[in-house]
Design an enzyme around this catalytic site. Structure first.
Site, PDB file in Angstrom:
ATOM      1  N   ASP A  33       5.699 -41.733  -7.488  1.00 47.42           N
ATOM      2  CA  ASP A  33       6.946 -41.457  -7.742  1.00 47.42           C
ATOM      3  C   ASP A  33       7.927 -42.677  -7.730  1.00 47.42           C
ATOM      4  O   ASP A  33       7.646 -43.665  -7.124  1.00 47.42           O
ATOM      5  CB  ASP A  33       7.461 -40.388  -6.742  1.00 47.42           C
TER       6      ASP A  33
ATOM      7  N   HIS B  97       4.238 -43.316  -3.503  1.00 52.02           N
ATOM      8  CA  HIS B  97       5.568 -43.940  -4.134  1.00 52.02           C
ATOM      9  C   HIS B  97       5.192 -45.459  -4.615  1.00 52.02           C
ATOM     10  O   HIS B  97       4.599 -46.145  -3.891  1.00 52.02           O
ATOM     11  CB  HIS B  97       6.741 -43.912  -3.046  1.00 52.02           C
TER      12      HIS B  97
HETATM   13 ZN   LIG Z   1      11.356 -39.276  -5.635  1.00 51.25          ZN
END
Ligand SMILES: [Zn+2]
Length: 235
Positions: A50, A195
């Site tokens: 992400d 992430h």
């Molecule tokens: Zn995010």
């Protein structure tokens, strides 16, 4: 909406919050068919990254995934795509799947529907300009969603994809700790949250290098979220 909730006992407020804004696999998600994992009958799993693209992290992450021969899913932030379209283009060119992670990465549950629609549309446009394709998947920032705004995702023909394994890679633990946590929780059909854009993001790349061989040794097939969800119907 929140003020009246503050006036009732915490347990009831908690239940009301879960109902209105949805815990993972809460009532909203049953109604909207939100995906947190694929079929538990297949050993397909997906790594999802992400918040990118990010000039400090994305190239090294893509290099690592290419070396490991893994295709993954990237939930990109529209503003970052407009800032670094060449990185979004490289992600697509190297065979990874791209999803819409909104334009400004705000927490959406209290946002108006029109605002949510703008977040999705501007991000779709940024991704299409950079890669030539409009994403089919979307993930709301922080997983935050409400009954009202999941309908906006639906109107934009977006499949809402969350996760069932949270790597907690943003918490500052060592790569070995992050990898061990994921390994312990991964089951057939799992969608793993990682992430690519944050301070200390090298930990995520190191964790991926540890994880991929360990997951393969357990018989898992690493693929995209879209492919992991293909076999979900009827399970
Ligand atoms: Zn995010």
């Amino acid at each position: 909406m929140l003020l009246p909730l503050l006036l009732v006992p915490p347990a009831i407020a908690g239940l009301a919050y879960l109902f209105l804004y949805g815990g993972i696999e809460g009532p909203i998600d049953w109604a909207m068919d939100t995906a947190t994992h694929g079929s538990r009958d297949h050993r397909r799993i997906a790594l999802t990254f992400d918040d990118g693209p990010d000039p400090q992290r994305t190239p090294a992450l893509l290099d690592a995934l290419a070396e490991l021969d893994v295709r993954a899913t990237f939930f990109l932030v529209g503003g970052a795509v407009d800032a670094h379209p060449e990185l979004a283009a490289r992600i697509a060119r190297e065979g990874h799947e791209i999803g819409n992670h909104t334009y400004t990465h705000r927490y959406l549950p209290l946002a108006r529907s029109r605002r949510v629609a703008e977040e999705l549309a501007t991000t779709d446009a940024a991704i299409e300009r950079a890669t030539g394709a409009v994403p089919a998947l979307a993930r709301p920032p922080y997983g935050g969603r409400s009954t009202r705004n999941v309908r906006v995702f639906e109107r934009h023909a977006k499949r809402l994809v969350l996760w069932d394994v949270n790597s907690n890679d943003w918490r500052g633990a060592a790569a070995e700790t992050v990898a061990a946590r994921v390994l312990e929780r991964t089951r057939p059909g799992s969608i793993i949250l990682l992430h690519e854009a944050r301070d200390g993001g090298e930990v995520t790349i190191d964790a991926v290098r540890l994880l991929v061989p360990a997951l393969r040794a357990r018989g898992f097939e690493l693929t995209t979220a879209g492919r992991t969800l293909e076999s979900r119907a009827g399970t």
